[in-house]
Write a protein that holds these residues in place. Structure first.
Motif, PDB file in Angstrom:
ATOM      1  N   LEU A 129      -6.168   5.852  -4.437  1.00 49.52           N
ATOM      2  CA  LEU A 129      -6.497   5.647  -3.109  1.00 49.52           C
ATOM      3  C   LEU A 129      -7.531   6.448  -2.579  1.00 49.52           C
ATOM      4  O   LEU A 129      -7.807   6.454  -1.419  1.00 49.52           O
ATOM      5  CB  LEU A 129      -5.259   6.024  -2.156  1.00 49.52           C
ATOM      6  N   ILE A 163      -2.553  -0.238  -7.562  1.00 41.33           N
ATOM      7  CA  ILE A 163      -3.445  -0.019  -6.514  1.00 41.33           C
ATOM      8  C   ILE A 163      -3.991   1.325  -6.710  1.00 41.33           C
ATOM      9  O   ILE A 163      -4.981   1.580  -6.302  1.00 41.33           O
ATOM     10  CB  ILE A 163      -2.636   0.020  -5.083  1.00 41.33           C
ATOM     11  N   GLN A 164      -3.014   2.067  -7.391  1.00 41.94           N
ATOM     12  CA  GLN A 164      -3.719   3.529  -7.584  1.00 41.94           C
ATOM     13  C   GLN A 164      -4.934   3.655  -8.566  1.00 41.94           C
ATOM     14  O   GLN A 164      -5.833   4.272  -8.419  1.00 41.94           O
ATOM     15  CB  GLN A 164      -2.313   4.393  -8.175  1.00 41.94           C
ATOM     16  N   GLU A 193      -9.391  -2.320   2.729  1.00 40.46           N
ATOM     17  CA  GLU A 193      -8.834  -3.671   2.234  1.00 40.46           C
ATOM     18  C   GLU A 193      -9.355  -4.339   0.920  1.00 40.46           C
ATOM     19  O   GLU A 193      -8.697  -4.895   0.053  1.00 40.46           O
ATOM     20  CB  GLU A 193      -9.001  -4.741   3.265  1.00 40.46           C
ATOM     21  N   ILE A 224      -8.265  -2.208  -2.208  1.00 46.24           N
ATOM     22  CA  ILE A 224      -7.052  -2.154  -2.656  1.00 46.24           C
ATOM     23  C   ILE A 224      -6.807  -3.477  -3.319  1.00 46.24           C
ATOM     24  O   ILE A 224      -5.911  -3.514  -4.244  1.00 46.24           O
ATOM     25  CB  ILE A 224      -6.060  -1.705  -1.424  1.00 46.24           C
ATOM     26  N   ASP A 278     -10.081   3.496  -0.106  1.00 48.72           N
ATOM     27  CA  ASP A 278      -9.036   3.153   0.508  1.00 48.72           C
ATOM     28  C   ASP A 278      -9.317   2.181   1.636  1.00 48.72           C
ATOM     29  O   ASP A 278      -9.420   2.672   2.930  1.00 48.72           O
ATOM     30  CB  ASP A 278      -8.230   4.516   1.472  1.00 48.72           C
ATOM     31  N   THR A 299      -8.046   1.853  -7.273  1.00 52.41           N
ATOM     32  CA  THR A 299      -8.609   2.580  -6.092  1.00 52.41           C
ATOM     33  C   THR A 299      -8.794   4.064  -6.223  1.00 52.41           C
ATOM     34  O   THR A 299      -9.222   4.978  -5.404  1.00 52.41           O
ATOM     35  CB  THR A 299      -7.758   2.467  -4.817  1.00 52.41           C
ATOM     36  N   TRP A 320       1.000  -1.019  -0.015  1.00 50.96           N
ATOM     37  CA  TRP A 320      -0.086  -0.065   0.035  1.00 50.96           C
ATOM     38  C   TRP A 320       0.724   1.131  -0.099  1.00 50.96           C
ATOM     39  O   TRP A 320       0.558   2.136  -0.531  1.00 50.96           O
ATOM     40  CB  TRP A 320      -0.977   0.004   1.383  1.00 50.96           C
ATOM     41  N   TYR A 332      -1.099   2.376   8.377  1.00 52.29           N
ATOM     42  CA  TYR A 332      -2.305   2.019   7.612  1.00 52.29           C
ATOM     43  C   TYR A 332      -3.589   2.155   8.782  1.00 52.29           C
ATOM     44  O   TYR A 332      -4.184   2.785   8.582  1.00 52.29           O
ATOM     45  CB  TYR A 332      -2.268   0.611   6.760  1.00 52.29           C
TER      46      TYR A 332
END
Length: 499
Positions: free
Chosen positions: A65, A58-59, A70, A73, A68, A62, A37, A413
């Motif tokens: 983010l 991931i970017q 679990e 992601i 954001d 999401t 992350w 996180y």
């Protein structure tokens, strides 16, 4: 009665996706996941441990983010894996027919690595597997055959995917090895085509980005991985070798592991009749990475999933081998259903602790240390409880320090992020990893008071770790983390003061 194998394959992929969404929604992040992350939160051309693709995935999934959680992601692993399953269907169909494609998808779904490790958990393996299989799909249609102008697009797409796979994880360099070995030994006509050399631009760009970042950072990634994967350490370590073999069997499913061996033996003994150039192509894209990890395990610790993409590569060929068995489709469907239900039960058990024995110890600092599943539990509860303590003591304005990337990433996180706090890695580069670069992006750490938060699975006494930096170490709170009304670990909050 005609069975629509393609529709059945789509149905299996959809069911698999639903199950993986369920698991992702039930489980908290493991150590590695929450660390990656950070790749999305602090993007760069490359990183200390791996290249950047997992962070970019991931970017993308999401919205940088914005979503954001679990589940959000982990979409960066779940959805690409669903596409990867369709790619193995296409490879199977290319080899023979839709039935073989369906068997390939079913085999994928009984692989722990394919279904969970790279298919649900957000690791660099997720994008690497997708691009690896796409590269293989394009190249198997081109490289074993005579160079033709109409096949050049697939050649370039294959090499593009090799570049993207390498930019996901270093193991993908074995794709280039597979191409090189096949062309050199079985189809040298490609060496006469200038387009073949132009195609290497794509992986060279990926390697160039990684090398450029390392050039700026004293080639730190290569120094780190050289210590992990040295080829010339001749000291035999039986434990690591056995762990690697057993791990490969479990991660890739004993059925797949044993049947691949039987298939290779049958091919050598000429009991498995299939196009030799295709079989050779499969073997050159899979056996070298398997052999390398086994060789490395003879002298140092390795991880079984390092070579697991090779097993996924072999699944369509394995599907051809087993396709003559009339009961195999039914047995694989039963196997997939059993594994999905079993893993769903495991996910629920991790969160509820109905069956797992509770570790009993009088020493709070080591509670839960022997329970590997605790990596995936307790941090959401810790987030709420720690936040209450920090707010009650008016400590949310202080930074948090840690001497290792785990549990620093979990703390970052689940605790720091909700409270808009900063986490600093204060320790050796080989221990804090990405935090060495995160430190420089945060404001300078000049505070005379800092927080040190850890849990009993990773406890290290701050008075020993930071005795040269701080002279007062006050334990603010010891917080029990409960599961099924039993304490399964503790979280410790310390205030460190430098006079």
């Amino acid at each position: 009665m005609h069975i629509p194998y393609k529709k059945t394959a789509f149905f299996v992929i959809i069911i698999s996706t639903i199950f993986r969404l369920f698991w992702a929604s039930q489980l908290e992040f493991g150590n590695d996941e929450v660390y990656y992350w950070l790749y999305a939160k602090y993007p760069d051309l490359s990183h200390f441990d791996h290249p950047s693709m997992v962070g970019f995935f991931i970017q993308f999934f999401t919205a940088n983010l914005y979503f954001d959680s679990e589940l959000a992601i982990r979409l960066a692993a779940i959805l690409p894996t669903s596409i990867a399953m369709y790619v193995v269907f296409l490879i199977g169909r290319y080899l023979k027919n839709d039935f073989v494609g369906l068997l390939s998808v079913l085999l994928y779904n009984i692989s722990i690595y394919g279904l969970i490790i790279s298919g649900t958990f957000i690791l660099p393996d997720a994008p690497m597997v997708l691009f690896w299989l796409l590269a293989f799909y394009f190249l198997i249609q081109v490289v074993p055959y005579q160079p033709k102008k109409e096949n050049l697009l697939k050649l370039f797409l294959g090499f593009l995917c090799i570049g993207l796979a390498i930019y996901s994880k270093y193991q993908a360099i074995y794709l280039l090895l597979g191409v090189g070995l096949y062309v050199l030994f079985f189809n040298r006509k490609w060496l006469l085509k200038w387009q073949f050399y132009v195609a290497f631009i794509f992986p060279f760009v990926a390697v160039g980005l990684i090398v450029y970042w390392n050039y700026q950072n004293d080639f730190i990634s290569y120094k780190f991985h050289n210590e992990r994967v040295s080829f010339f350490n001749l000291k035999f370590r039986q434990a690591s070798f056995l762990r690697e073999i057993v791990g490969q069997i479990i991660y890739n499913n004993p059925y797949i592991f044993v049947t691949i061996i039987l298939m290779i033996v049958a091919f050598i003994k000429k009991n498995f009749f299939f196009d030799k150039k295709i079989v050779r192509f499969f073997l050159l894209f899979s056996i070298p990475l398997m052999a390398t990890t086994i060789y490395l395990s003879l002298s140092r610790d390795t991880l079984p999933h390092w070579s697991s993409v090779s097993y996924l590569t072999l699944l369509p060929l394995l599907a051809v081998y087993i396709s003559t068995n009339k009961n195999i489709r039914r047995n694989l469907i039963i196997g997939c259903a059993f594994l999905m239900i079993l893993l769903s039960g495991v996910a629920l058990e991790i969160n509820n602790g109905w069956v797992l024995p509770v570790q009993i110890t009088e020493t709070k600092e080591i509670l839960g240390r022997k329970d590997a599943l605790m990596d995936l539990y307790g941090w959401q509860q810790a987030s709420k409880k720690v936040t209450k303590v920090l707010q009650a003591h008016n400590l949310t304005n202080l930074p948090i320090i840690s001497d290792q990337w785990y549990p620093a990433a979990h703390i970052d996180y689940y605790i720091a992020k909700p409270n808009n706090m900063l986490v600093y890695g204060v320790g050796a580069l080989t221990k804090i990893h990405k935090y060495y670069w995160i430190n420089s992006q945060n404001r300078a750490l000049t505070n005379h008071k800092v927080l040190y938060i850890t849990d009993s699975r990773n406890f290290r006494n701050p008075a020993k770790v930071y005795s040269k930096k701080y002279n007062q170490f006050k334990l603010i709170e010891t917080i029990p983390i409960l599961r099924n009304k039993e304490t399964v670990k503790y979280v410790f909050i310390y205030l460190l003061i430098r006079d």
